[in-house]
Design a protein around this motif. Sequence first.
Motif, PDB file in Angstrom:
ATOM      1  N   SER A  51       0.825  -1.205   0.000  1.00 36.10           N
ATOM      2  CA  SER A  51       0.000   0.000   0.000  1.00 36.10           C
ATOM      3  C   SER A  51       0.859   1.254   0.000  1.00 36.10           C
ATOM      4  O   SER A  51       1.925   1.297   0.617  1.00 36.10           O
ATOM      5  N   ARG A  52       0.359   2.280  -0.669  1.00 36.67           N
ATOM      6  CA  ARG A  52       1.014   3.589  -0.615  1.00 36.67           C
ATOM      7  C   ARG A  52       0.860   4.139   0.786  1.00 36.67           C
ATOM      8  O   ARG A  52      -0.206   4.036   1.399  1.00 36.67           O
ATOM      9  N   ASN A  53       1.909   4.735   1.314  1.00 33.42           N
ATOM     10  CA  ASN A  53       1.873   5.292   2.652  1.00 33.42           C
ATOM     11  C   ASN A  53       1.812   6.818   2.553  1.00 33.42           C
ATOM     12  O   ASN A  53       2.830   7.477   2.363  1.00 33.42           O
ATOM     13  N   ASP A  54       0.612   7.369   2.666  1.00 31.29           N
ATOM     14  CA  ASP A  54       0.425   8.817   2.572  1.00 31.29           C
ATOM     15  C   ASP A  54       0.595   9.532   3.906  1.00 31.29           C
ATOM     16  O   ASP A  54       0.858  10.722   3.938  1.00 31.29           O
ATOM     17  N   GLN A  55       0.415   8.822   5.005  1.00 32.76           N
ATOM     18  CA  GLN A  55       0.362   9.460   6.318  1.00 32.76           C
ATOM     19  C   GLN A  55       1.712   9.594   7.016  1.00 32.76           C
ATOM     20  O   GLN A  55       1.866  10.411   7.906  1.00 32.76           O
ATOM     21  N   SER A  56       2.675   8.774   6.643  1.00 28.89           N
ATOM     22  CA  SER A  56       3.982   8.809   7.295  1.00 28.89           C
ATOM     23  C   SER A  56       5.025   8.277   6.333  1.00 28.89           C
ATOM     24  O   SER A  56       4.730   7.977   5.186  1.00 28.89           O
ATOM     25  N   ILE A  57       6.236   8.140   6.804  1.00 27.53           N
ATOM     26  CA  ILE A  57       7.319   7.639   5.973  1.00 27.53           C
ATOM     27  C   ILE A  57       7.616   6.202   6.369  1.00 27.53           C
ATOM     28  O   ILE A  57       7.794   5.885   7.544  1.00 27.53           O
ATOM     29  N   TYR A  92      15.917   4.184   4.752  1.00 23.47           N
ATOM     30  CA  TYR A  92      14.771   4.611   3.964  1.00 23.47           C
ATOM     31  C   TYR A  92      15.016   4.320   2.491  1.00 23.47           C
ATOM     32  O   TYR A  92      16.134   4.465   1.999  1.00 23.47           O
ATOM     33  N   PHE A  93      13.953   3.927   1.786  1.00 24.09           N
ATOM     34  CA  PHE A  93      14.054   3.605   0.369  1.00 24.09           C
ATOM     35  C   PHE A  93      12.862   4.188  -0.370  1.00 24.09           C
ATOM     36  O   PHE A  93      11.825   4.469   0.219  1.00 24.09           O
ATOM     37  N   ILE A  94      13.026   4.352  -1.671  1.00 26.63           N
ATOM     38  CA  ILE A  94      11.931   4.797  -2.529  1.00 26.63           C
ATOM     39  C   ILE A  94      12.062   4.092  -3.883  1.00 26.63           C
ATOM     40  O   ILE A  94      13.165   3.772  -4.317  1.00 26.63           O
ATOM     41  N   ARG A  95      10.947   3.829  -4.510  1.00 26.86           N
ATOM     42  CA  ARG A  95      10.935   3.189  -5.830  1.00 26.86           C
ATOM     43  C   ARG A  95      11.038   4.279  -6.877  1.00 26.86           C
ATOM     44  O   ARG A  95      10.243   5.233  -6.885  1.00 26.86           O
ATOM     45  N   VAL A  96      12.023   4.161  -7.776  1.00 23.96           N
ATOM     46  CA  VAL A  96      12.208   5.097  -8.881  1.00 23.96           C
ATOM     47  C   VAL A  96      12.312   4.263 -10.150  1.00 23.96           C
ATOM     48  O   VAL A  96      13.262   3.494 -10.313  1.00 23.96           O
ATOM     49  N   SER A  97      11.315   4.376 -10.996  1.00 22.41           N
ATOM     50  CA  SER A  97      11.229   3.584 -12.216  1.00 22.41           C
ATOM     51  C   SER A  97      11.254   2.102 -11.864  1.00 22.41           C
ATOM     52  O   SER A  97      10.364   1.635 -11.170  1.00 22.41           O
ATOM     53  N   ASP A  98      12.263   1.354 -12.281  1.00 24.46           N
ATOM     54  CA  ASP A  98      12.304  -0.076 -11.980  1.00 24.46           C
ATOM     55  C   ASP A  98      13.374  -0.419 -10.939  1.00 24.46           C
ATOM     56  O   ASP A  98      13.816  -1.556 -10.852  1.00 24.46           O
ATOM     57  N   GLU A  99      13.755   0.561 -10.119  1.00 23.94           N
ATOM     58  CA  GLU A  99      14.767   0.348  -9.082  1.00 23.94           C
ATOM     59  C   GLU A  99      14.283   0.813  -7.720  1.00 23.94           C
ATOM     60  O   GLU A  99      13.524   1.778  -7.615  1.00 23.94           O
ATOM     61  N   THR A 100      14.754   0.153  -6.692  1.00 22.82           N
ATOM     62  CA  THR A 100      14.543   0.612  -5.324  1.00 22.82           C
ATOM     63  C   THR A 100      15.841   1.278  -4.892  1.00 22.82           C
ATOM     64  O   THR A 100      16.897   0.653  -4.941  1.00 22.82           O
ATOM     65  N   ARG A 101      15.752   2.542  -4.482  1.00 21.57           N
ATOM     66  CA  ARG A 101      16.949   3.308  -4.131  1.00 21.57           C
ATOM     67  C   ARG A 101      16.901   3.759  -2.686  1.00 21.57           C
ATOM     68  O   ARG A 101      15.854   4.180  -2.182  1.00 21.57           O
ATOM     69  N   ARG A 102      18.062   3.713  -2.047  1.00 21.05           N
ATOM     70  CA  ARG A 102      18.181   4.209  -0.678  1.00 21.05           C
ATOM     71  C   ARG A 102      18.232   5.734  -0.718  1.00 21.05           C
ATOM     72  O   ARG A 102      18.853   6.323  -1.598  1.00 21.05           O
ATOM     73  N   VAL A 103      17.543   6.365   0.232  1.00 24.30           N
ATOM     74  CA  VAL A 103      17.535   7.829   0.299  1.00 24.30           C
ATOM     75  C   VAL A 103      17.781   8.273   1.731  1.00 24.30           C
ATOM     76  O   VAL A 103      17.582   7.514   2.690  1.00 24.30           O
ATOM     77  N   LEU A 104      18.196   9.529   1.869  1.00 20.01           N
ATOM     78  CA  LEU A 104      18.361  10.130   3.187  1.00 20.01           C
ATOM     79  C   LEU A 104      17.020  10.666   3.648  1.00 20.01           C
ATOM     80  O   LEU A 104      16.176  11.049   2.846  1.00 20.01           O
ATOM     81  N   THR A 105      16.818  10.760   4.944  1.00 18.98           N
ATOM     82  CA  THR A 105      15.542  11.179   5.513  1.00 18.98           C
ATOM     83  C   THR A 105      15.092  12.530   4.979  1.00 18.98           C
ATOM     84  O   THR A 105      13.941  12.708   4.593  1.00 18.98           O
ATOM     85  N   GLY A 106      15.967  13.520   4.934  1.00 24.51           N
ATOM     86  CA  GLY A 106      15.609  14.858   4.480  1.00 24.51           C
ATOM     87  C   GLY A 106      15.105  14.879   3.059  1.00 24.51           C
ATOM     88  O   GLY A 106      14.146  15.570   2.725  1.00 24.51           O
ATOM     89  N   VAL A 107      15.736  14.109   2.201  1.00 20.56           N
ATOM     90  CA  VAL A 107      15.318  14.019   0.805  1.00 20.56           C
ATOM     91  C   VAL A 107      13.931  13.405   0.713  1.00 20.56           C
ATOM     92  O   VAL A 107      13.073  13.875  -0.021  1.00 20.56           O
ATOM     93  N   LEU A 108      13.686  12.369   1.485  1.00 18.74           N
ATOM     94  CA  LEU A 108      12.392  11.697   1.462  1.00 18.74           C
ATOM     95  C   LEU A 108      11.297  12.613   2.021  1.00 18.74           C
ATOM     96  O   LEU A 108      10.196  12.656   1.481  1.00 18.74           O
ATOM     97  N   LEU A 109      11.592  13.339   3.069  1.00 17.96           N
ATOM     98  CA  LEU A 109      10.618  14.286   3.622  1.00 17.96           C
ATOM     99  C   LEU A 109      10.220  15.321   2.579  1.00 17.96           C
ATOM    100  O   LEU A 109       9.042  15.634   2.425  1.00 17.96           O
ATOM    101  N   ALA A 110      11.182  15.863   1.844  1.00 21.88           N
ATOM    102  CA  ALA A 110      10.898  16.868   0.811  1.00 21.88           C
ATOM    103  C   ALA A 110      10.041  16.236  -0.286  1.00 21.88           C
ATOM    104  O   ALA A 110       9.113  16.878  -0.791  1.00 21.88           O
ATOM    105  N   PHE A 111      10.327  15.001  -0.656  1.00 24.27           N
ATOM    106  CA  PHE A 111       9.557  14.319  -1.694  1.00 24.27           C
ATOM    107  C   PHE A 111       8.123  14.108  -1.232  1.00 24.27           C
ATOM    108  O   PHE A 111       7.186  14.348  -1.988  1.00 24.27           O
ATOM    109  N   LYS A 112       7.919  13.655  -0.002  1.00 22.95           N
ATOM    110  CA  LYS A 112       6.576  13.370   0.512  1.00 22.95           C
ATOM    111  C   LYS A 112       5.754  14.647   0.660  1.00 22.95           C
ATOM    112  O   LYS A 112       4.547  14.637   0.466  1.00 22.95           O
ATOM    113  N   GLU A 113       6.402  15.768   0.996  1.00 23.36           N
ATOM    114  CA  GLU A 113       5.684  17.028   1.186  1.00 23.36           C
ATOM    115  C   GLU A 113       5.343  17.673  -0.144  1.00 23.36           C
ATOM    116  O   GLU A 113       4.370  18.407  -0.244  1.00 23.36           O
ATOM    117  N   GLY A 114       6.152  17.414  -1.182  1.00 22.29           N
ATOM    118  CA  GLY A 114       5.979  18.040  -2.493  1.00 22.29           C
ATOM    119  C   GLY A 114       5.020  17.365  -3.310  1.00 22.29           C
ATOM    120  O   GLY A 114       3.970  17.190  -3.535  1.00 22.29           O
TER     121      GLY A 114
END
Length: 134
Positions: free
Chosen positions: A98-104, A112-134
């Motif tokens: 499920s997509r997680n809209d309420q938290s990280i 922390y990880f995020i799916r980008v195209s056909d890859e799962t990539r590790r990300v830093l917390t600050g980058v992920l926070l900016a992505f989730k807020e945007g």
Amino acid sequence: MNTEGQTLDQKSLRYALGKHEDADGLACDCVGFANAGGGVLLLGIEDGQDEPPATQRVGDDFPDRLRKRIAQITVNVGTAARKVRSTNGGEFVEIQVSRNDQSIAAMSDGRYFIRVSDETRRVLTGVLLAFKEG
């Protein structure tokens, strides 16, 4: 033909069973899907294939054991797992993330990880926070 991408990934059943098991890698993929838009993991269908081997069988309890293991090593990741019989008679496991809209979503060790195209990539917390807020 199944096309791996932003919302779909296929993994060998060996990825979740036996001496080649990588529960951590599987959980990372689930975290990545949860932080992106959700997705589906098909365990038991090799890359480039549309179906599992015709003789492949999955134990009835395996999807539930897999779901529980993912829950043990992740935080804020919602999954549903089920055994599926393909048209050729082979079996595989479908994991809906499920997509997680309420938290990280994260690994229990703080990664922390995020799916980008056909890859799962590790990300830093600050980058992920900016992505989730945007």
